[in-house]
Design an enzyme around this catalytic site. Sequence first.
Site, short mmCIF file in Angstrom:
data_model
loop_
_atom_site.label_atom_id
_atom_site.label_comp_id
_atom_site.label_asym_id
_atom_site.label_seq_id
_atom_site.Cartn_x
_atom_site.Cartn_y
_atom_site.Cartn_z
CB ALA A 106 -0.89 -0.02 1.23
N GLY A 152 0.60 -4.84 0.86
CA GLY A 152 -0.67 -4.89 0.13
C GLY A 152 -0.52 -5.56 -1.23
CD GLU A 154 -2.20 -7.30 3.15
OE1 GLU A 154 -1.88 -6.16 2.74
OE2 GLU A 154 -2.69 -7.50 4.26
CD GLU A 173 2.10 -5.31 5.60
OE1 GLU A 173 2.89 -6.26 5.80
OE2 GLU A 173 1.25 -5.32 4.69
#
Length: 257
Positions: A65, A108, A111, A131
């Site tokens: 992200a 992300g 993911e 993260e």
Amino acid sequence: MSYELIRTRVESGVGIVQFNRPKALNALNREMMAEVIDALEQYDVDDAVGCLLVTGDQRAFAAGADIKQMANATPVDMLANPFIDYWDRLRRISKPLVAATSGFVLGGGCEFAMACDMIIASESSRFGQPEINLGIIPGAGGTQRITYAVGKALAMEIVLNGRFLSAEEALHYGLINRIVPVETYLDEAIKFCAEIAARAPVAVRMGKEAVNAVFETSLQAGLAHERRLFYMLFSTEDQKEGMDAFINKRQARWQGK
Ligand code: CAA
């Protein structure tokens, strides 16, 4: 909708969506995710498309992200924006969804790949949920999907200690489907998807739904669900066509009906 942060095209029945923020290693920001989901949802209802493929570039599938977009966010900001909801919309795509990865597949980005049905990875792919280095944990399904894929022991290392997986390790643990050369990874992934796109479309969707039910239900409920889908397919023209073609030793012509 015209797109600024992704590229899209259809090739051999495959709807291809390519992240296009190479300078930011395809970091997933709100604007790009909105475009990605819009394109995928359109391909999902496009009769010319039988399989969906998402990719990045050789250096990065996606490095996570967009940290710059989140750095000053409050919990209420996070709650108010639809960013993580996009992963729920990925789950609702009914056609097969494949990720073609190369380079960084992180946060992300990992993911996203894990929310796809299958992953074709170039040799250089490196999977991780880093993260923890930012003082957070994965928030778009990473702790759950990586654990389903590789088991608790390794998942703990990945989430708590930022351990990366090489393509070989990812294949060994069943996170990905196959490893292909970096130079040709996208062509290989398109070929892989085109084969699926040429199959009986309704059965393909039902097969995806049935396999994914494993993650949502008990074995008993999953078996009952599978059986209903199996019986339902006997109402399709493709079932009659497929069995007639087998019996008469000819190639089936699928209608998607
Ligand atoms: N968000 C925003 N920008 C990013 C980014 C990210 N996740 N990852 C890389 N970039 C940007 C860098 O800021 C840099 O931009 P500038 O040139 O403007 O400085 C550019 O991409 C190139 O990156 P690097 O210079 O860092 O490249 P590198 O080869 O030295 O390192 C890397 C590559 C190891 C992947 C490193 O970029 C990195 O650690 N990136 C962050 C990975 C990460 O923590 N991902 C998780 C994000 S949080 C998340 O995803 C939450 C969630 O669960 C939804």
